[in-house]
Write an enzyme that holds these catalytic residues in place. Structure first.
Site, PDB file in Angstrom:
ATOM      1  CG  ASP A   5      54.267  72.609 -38.607  1.00 24.22           C
ATOM      2  OD1 ASP A   5      54.239  71.732 -39.489  1.00 24.22           O
ATOM      3  OD2 ASP A   5      53.244  73.074 -38.071  1.00 24.22           O
TER       4      ASP A   5
ATOM      5  CE  LYS B 111      51.000  71.919 -41.506  1.00 20.03           C
ATOM      6  NZ  LYS B 111      51.441  72.855 -40.468  1.00 20.03           N
TER       7      LYS B 111
ATOM      8  N   PRO C 167      60.603  64.835 -55.629  1.00 12.93           N
ATOM      9  CG  PRO C 167      60.060  62.581 -55.933  1.00 12.93           C
ATOM     10  CD  PRO C 167      59.866  63.928 -56.545  1.00 12.93           C
TER      11      PRO C 167
ATOM     12  CB  THR D 258      42.776  70.245 -38.675  1.00 11.03           C
ATOM     13  OG1 THR D 258      43.763  71.257 -38.550  1.00 11.03           O
ATOM     14  CG2 THR D 258      43.258  68.982 -38.019  1.00 11.03           C
TER      15      THR D 258
ATOM     16  CD  GLN E 162      43.513  74.010 -33.208  1.00 11.47           C
ATOM     17  OE1 GLN E 162      43.002  73.129 -33.918  1.00 11.47           O
ATOM     18  NE2 GLN E 162      44.762  74.408 -33.361  1.00 11.47           N
TER      19      GLN E 162
ATOM     20  NE  ARG F  18      45.650  80.115 -31.440  1.00  9.43           N
ATOM     21  CZ  ARG F  18      44.689  79.858 -32.308  1.00  9.43           C
ATOM     22  NH1 ARG F  18      43.973  80.872 -32.802  1.00  9.43           N
ATOM     23  NH2 ARG F  18      44.442  78.629 -32.699  1.00  9.43           N
TER      24      ARG F  18
HETATM   25  O1  C5P Z   1      47.446  78.198 -30.824  1.00  9.00           O
HETATM   26  P1  C5P Z   1      47.176  76.737 -31.036  1.00  9.00           P
HETATM   27  O2  C5P Z   1      47.425  75.887 -29.784  1.00  9.00           O
HETATM   28  O3  C5P Z   1      45.855  76.462 -31.680  1.00  9.00           O
HETATM   29  O4  C5P Z   1      48.331  76.319 -32.063  1.00  9.00           O
HETATM   30  C1  C5P Z   1      48.433  75.038 -32.600  1.00  9.00           C
HETATM   31  C2  C5P Z   1      49.623  74.952 -33.484  1.00  9.00           C
HETATM   32  O5  C5P Z   1      49.583  73.705 -34.158  1.00  9.00           O
HETATM   33  C3  C5P Z   1      49.702  76.018 -34.568  1.00  9.00           C
HETATM   34  O6  C5P Z   1      51.093  76.280 -34.799  1.00  9.00           O
HETATM   35  C4  C5P Z   1      49.086  75.350 -35.780  1.00  9.00           C
HETATM   36  O7  C5P Z   1      49.620  75.830 -36.990  1.00  9.00           O
HETATM   37  C5  C5P Z   1      49.523  73.901 -35.568  1.00  9.00           C
HETATM   38  N1  C5P Z   1      48.690  72.901 -36.216  1.00  9.00           N
HETATM   39  C6  C5P Z   1      47.327  72.751 -35.990  1.00  9.00           C
HETATM   40  N2  C5P Z   1      46.627  71.782 -36.644  1.00  9.00           N
HETATM   41  C7  C5P Z   1      47.245  70.958 -37.495  1.00  9.00           C
HETATM   42  C8  C5P Z   1      48.616  71.081 -37.728  1.00  9.00           C
HETATM   43  C9  C5P Z   1      49.309  72.077 -37.071  1.00  9.00           C
HETATM   44  O8  C5P Z   1      46.761  73.478 -35.186  1.00  9.00           O
HETATM   45  N3  C5P Z   1      46.572  69.979 -38.079  1.00  9.00           N
END
Ligand code: C5P
Length: 236
Positions: free
Chosen positions: A68, A70, A75, A123, A193, A214
């Site tokens: 991941d 990003k 290009p 997000t 989240q 987590r």
């Molecule tokens: O600990 P948790 O379950 O919240 O982790 C979610 C993972 O997904 C983390 O690595 C976070 O960086 C990633 N992520 C996210 N939202 C996004 C893209 C990636 O939570 N839109």
């Protein structure tokens, strides 16, 4: 036989996020999870702490890896970076969903086993953040616009919150791989989240993979937490 195939298919859907600063901690988590987990995500934090050689080690031991990272650059740079990541043997790599970047990533990964996933809108951004950043679209409209552009650029899939799965699936059709973070089993701590979904709800809404950090890696018994999520996935 059928039960075994079901178990393998659920395991393939669960990606555990190794959000650790150093490889030793990530390796201890992989050891604790054992054969319950076969797919890991390595993000920017671990990538800058030895995560890329560790990705190679995981792949060598038969695990699947999602990098991941990003990516977003001119290009040529994106194309060459993706070609190099493809040589590592990772299954997925993220790029920001700008049309030029996605098209370059698709070229770089062409002919390899690497699949490119686009990050539509982070997000952490709301409509005000996009406006402040100079965008003429709010989150919903920009996600929809970039989903269409991902399809046109020929990348393989998108990272989306569970709430975006159904509207985006209508735009991109059946073939794009939709991957969903922000997963929280019922009753788990939500942490930062904003719009969490349960594993079953995200699978029902069409996610091909769930990214879980987590709720597994900070659990008292990570293996038991992973197995409970796998059970929930299998129940859908
Ligand atoms: O600990 P948790 O379950 O919240 O982790 C979610 C993972 O997904 C983390 O690595 C976070 O960086 C990633 N992520 C996210 N939202 C996004 C893209 C990636 O939570 N839109």
């Amino acid at each position: 036989m059928e039960a075994l195939a079901r178990e393998a298919s659920s395991r393939e859907k669960l990606i555990v996020a190794l959000d650790f600063p150093i490889v030793a901690e990530a390796r201890a988590m992989v050891d604790a999870l054992g054969d319950s987990v076969s797919f890991y995500k390595i993000g920017m934090e671990l990538a800058y702490g030895g995560g890329l050689p560790f990705a190679r080690e995981l792949i060598g031991s038969g695990k699947e890896v999602f990098l991941d990272l990003k990516l977003h650059d001119i290009p040529t740079t994106v194309e060459k970076a993706c070609a190099n990541v493809a040589r590592l043997g990772a299954r997925y790599l993220t790029v920001h969903a700008y049309p030029q970047t996605m098209a370059a990533a698709a070229r770089g990964a062409a002919g390899s086993g690497l699949k490119i996933l686009g990050v539509t809108v982070l997000t952490s951004c709301d409509d005000d953040d996009l406006k402040e950043g100079g965008f003429a679209f709010g989150v919903e409209a920009l996600v929809a616009r970039r989903a269409g552009q991902a399809l046109a650029a020929g990348i393989d899939g998108l990272i989306l919150s569970a709430a975006e799965l159904e509207p985006v699936r209508r735009i991109v059709g059946p073939d794009l791989i939709l991957v969903t973070p922000g997963i929280r089993p019922a009753g788990a701590k939500v942490q930062d989240q904003k719009r969490p979904a349960t594993p079953a709800a995200a699978i029902r809404a069409g996610a091909a993979h769930l990214v879980v950090g987590r709720p597994i890696t900070q659990a008292e018994d990570p293996r038991a937490a992973a197995e409970a999520i796998l059970k929930e996935i299998a129940s859908v």
